[in-house]
Design a protein around this motif. Structure first.
Motif, mmCIF file in Angstrom:
data_model
loop_
_atom_site.group_PDB
_atom_site.id
_atom_site.type_symbol
_atom_site.label_atom_id
_atom_site.label_comp_id
_atom_site.label_asym_id
_atom_site.label_seq_id
_atom_site.Cartn_x
_atom_site.Cartn_y
_atom_site.Cartn_z
ATOM 1 N N ALA A 330 -3.640 3.880 -3.606
ATOM 2 C CA ALA A 330 -2.863 4.209 -2.407
ATOM 3 C C ALA A 330 -2.438 5.672 -2.476
ATOM 4 O O ALA A 330 -1.993 6.146 -3.514
ATOM 5 N N LEU A 331 -2.606 6.369 -1.338
ATOM 6 C CA LEU A 331 -2.289 7.796 -1.311
ATOM 7 C C LEU A 331 -1.153 8.043 -0.342
ATOM 8 O O LEU A 331 -1.354 8.063 0.870
ATOM 9 N N GLY A 332 0.055 8.151 -0.877
ATOM 10 C CA GLY A 332 1.223 8.382 -0.042
ATOM 11 C C GLY A 332 2.149 7.177 -0.035
ATOM 12 O O GLY A 332 1.797 6.088 -0.494
ATOM 13 N N GLU A 338 2.143 -0.581 1.693
ATOM 14 C CA GLU A 338 1.143 -1.488 2.253
ATOM 15 C C GLU A 338 0.329 -2.137 1.110
ATOM 16 O O GLU A 338 0.040 -3.339 1.143
ATOM 17 N N ALA A 339 0.016 -1.339 0.097
ATOM 18 C CA ALA A 339 -0.740 -1.858 -1.048
ATOM 19 C C ALA A 339 0.041 -2.962 -1.752
ATOM 20 O O ALA A 339 -0.519 -3.988 -2.141
ATOM 21 N N LEU A 355 -2.626 -2.137 -8.808
ATOM 22 C CA LEU A 355 -2.424 -0.880 -8.088
ATOM 23 C C LEU A 355 -1.772 0.132 -9.007
ATOM 24 O O LEU A 355 -1.424 -0.185 -10.145
ATOM 25 N N ASP A 356 -1.651 1.341 -8.515
ATOM 26 C CA ASP A 356 -1.001 2.381 -9.291
ATOM 27 C C ASP A 356 0.406 2.569 -8.728
ATOM 28 O O ASP A 356 0.585 2.760 -7.533
ATOM 29 N N ARG A 375 -13.793 -4.025 -10.408
ATOM 30 C CA ARG A 375 -15.115 -4.094 -9.775
ATOM 31 C C ARG A 375 -15.137 -3.342 -8.448
ATOM 32 O O ARG A 375 -16.145 -2.765 -8.075
ATOM 33 N N TYR A 376 -14.012 -3.375 -7.730
ATOM 34 C CA TYR A 376 -13.918 -2.647 -6.459
ATOM 35 C C TYR A 376 -12.649 -1.816 -6.449
ATOM 36 O O TYR A 376 -11.661 -2.161 -7.100
ATOM 37 N N VAL A 377 -12.694 -0.721 -5.692
ATOM 38 C CA VAL A 377 -11.479 0.057 -5.449
ATOM 39 C C VAL A 377 -11.303 0.179 -3.945
ATOM 40 O O VAL A 377 -12.269 0.456 -3.216
ATOM 41 N N LEU A 378 -10.092 -0.072 -3.494
ATOM 42 C CA LEU A 378 -9.773 0.146 -2.081
ATOM 43 C C LEU A 378 -8.988 1.451 -1.990
ATOM 44 O O LEU A 378 -7.923 1.580 -2.606
ATOM 45 N N ILE A 379 -9.545 2.421 -1.271
ATOM 46 C CA ILE A 379 -8.859 3.708 -1.130
ATOM 47 C C ILE A 379 -8.107 3.697 0.199
ATOM 48 O O ILE A 379 -8.701 3.541 1.262
ATOM 49 N N LEU A 380 -6.791 3.807 0.072
ATOM 50 C CA LEU A 380 -5.918 3.610 1.229
ATOM 51 C C LEU A 380 -5.140 4.900 1.499
ATOM 52 O O LEU A 380 -4.220 5.236 0.757
ATOM 53 N N GLY A 381 -5.550 5.628 2.551
ATOM 54 C CA GLY A 381 -4.872 6.874 2.900
ATOM 55 C C GLY A 381 -4.008 6.695 4.151
ATOM 56 O O GLY A 381 -4.115 5.692 4.852
#
Ligand SMILES: [Zn+2]
Ligand SMILES: [Zn+2]
Length: 417
Positions: A330-332, A338-339, A355-356, A375-381
């Motif tokens: 998650a970025l921000g 939301e994450a 998550l981080d 296995r997967y990464v969801l990049i959430l901006g």
């Protein structure tokens, strides 16, 4: 000063635990299929349970027990094995009044004050299974079949089943005398321990590792040549039932097992994997144990599997660690919130997600996802979130696609579960 674990006491760390859980899960499944139930017994017992149950003249009782006096002056011992405790519980709770046949198993730590060496600890783990209340040799065979089935199911190969009969109260005393007489002439060859064993418990000399003791006992009479006709009949039946189950065995007349309470059937399963010979499990029948601990005349048979040894022999190519299905980068501030919300839902859907928490850079979050083997990464901006979208990256193929956030769980389930 940094506090360290006690010598001989071992931590089982997260990257190892998958193997242990795999072994335990399979033990439960196989044993319960054979009609066994789990029993959980205390780690601490009165010392006399073991001194009477296992026998005073055994290495365990003589020099390996963790015994101490509690604040009330009682002599207590950390259990060095499980059978005596299980028998005690069976008597104490009169489980025989419900059904004379009890099939019980127990998984947990045991404690022995032995010299610590590689792979051997003073707190070690065993899987124990016992049947109380059946004298019929059919149950001897059944217990052995269950053990071998379990060991094969977890992936052990090159197993050898070794079998012996130790006689009983009727015939073993005669053998003991015969063995004693034989060894008396060679007593100068025996180590100090065995000199003593010659008087107290000569059968234990078979277990001695000292070379001169091994030489002294090499041509000793075999217990199987001295068993009475009842014991012989029992043993013949055990072999017949094993053959009916298609199980191969070899006879090992020198296998006497360490504990005093064994009678008649004794067995060990040895693995020849990794080029060397390793005893993985052993057990036998003990028709006198219950009387020794003050109970009724109840027959019993069972085995113990050493878990450290078993875990070390598991197939090397099998993966036992479970990695995250998804890592959300998650970025921000809003995306992180939301994450957090998404992860709580994903866990309910049976998806292992991480998550981080620190709001680090994308690069550092990707590095962490990689390290965790997600296995997967969801990049959430921020911008994507406003549109209800996010990028889903397959860490194996490195391919990336834009997905609708509300479809995430569904998409992941179709890919993973
Ligand atoms: Zn010796
Ligand atoms: Zn006999």
């Amino acid at each position: 000063m940094e506090i360290k674990a006690i010598r001989g006491f071992n931590d089982i760390l997260p990257d190892e635990i998958g193997k242990w859980q795999f072994v335990e899960k399979n033990a439960r499944e196989v044993f319960e299929g054979f009609g066994f139930s789990e029993i959980r017994i205390p780690i601490l017992e009165r010392t006399e349970l073991f001194s009477r149950g296992i026998g005073e003249a055994t290495d365990i009782v003589e020099k390996e027990m963790y015994t101490f006096t509690d604040r009330s002056g009682n002599s207590l011992t950390l259990r060095p094995e499980a059978t005596a405790s299980m028998a005690r519980a069976y008597l104490e709770h009169q489980l025989y009044t419900f059904d004379p046949v009890a099939k019980l198993y127990c998984i947990g730590p045991m404690f022995r004050y032995e010299r610590p060496q590689k792979g051997r600890y003073r707190q070690f783990y065993q899987i124990d299974a016992e049947v109380f209340g059946v004298e019929n040799p059919m149950v001897d065979a059944e217990v052995i079949v269950m053990l071998v089935r379990f060991l094969r199911r977890v992936g052990l190969e090159k197993l050898e089943l070794q079998l012996n009969t130790l006689g009983d109260r009727n015939c073993r005393p005669r053998y003991r005398e015969e063995l004693k007489r034989f060894l008396m002439n060679k007593s100068f060859q025996l180590c100090e321990d065995c000199q003593r064993r010659l008087q107290t418990n000569p059968l234990r000399i078979f277990d001695c590792k000292v070379e001169t003791c091994q030489e002294a006992i090499a041509d000793a009479p075999k217990v199987s040549d001295f068993v009475c006709s009842e014991c012989q009949k029992h043993f013949d039946k055990v072999k017949e039932y094993l053959e009916m189950a298609g199980l191969e065995y070899i006879l090992n007349p020198r296998m006497v097992r360490g504990l005093d309470y064994y009678t008649r059937t004794a067995f060990e399963v040895v693995s020849y994997q990794l080029g060397s010979q390793n005893a993985v499990a052993g057990g036998g029948r003990y028709d006198n144990l219950f009387q020794e601990i003050g109970g009724l005349e109840i027959p019993g048979i069972g085995f113990a599997v050493g878990m450290e040894r078993l875990v070390s022999l598991l197939p090397k190519d099998k993966v036992f660690v479970s990695y995250p299905h998804l890592f959300i980068a998650a970025l921000g501030e809003e995306p992180l919130k939301e994450a957090y919300r998404m992860i709580n839902q994903l866990h309910l859907d049976g998806i292992r997600a991480e998550l981080d928490y620190e709001g680090k850079s994308l690069k550092s979050q990707m590095r962490r996802a990689d390290k965790l083997k997600a296995r997967y990464v969801l990049i959430l901006g921020e911008d994507e979130l406003k549109r209800g979208k996010a990028a889903l990256r397959n860490m194996g193929t490195k391919s990336q696609e834009e997905i609708s956030i509300d479809k995430l769980s569904e998409i992941l389930k179709s890919k993973i579960l």
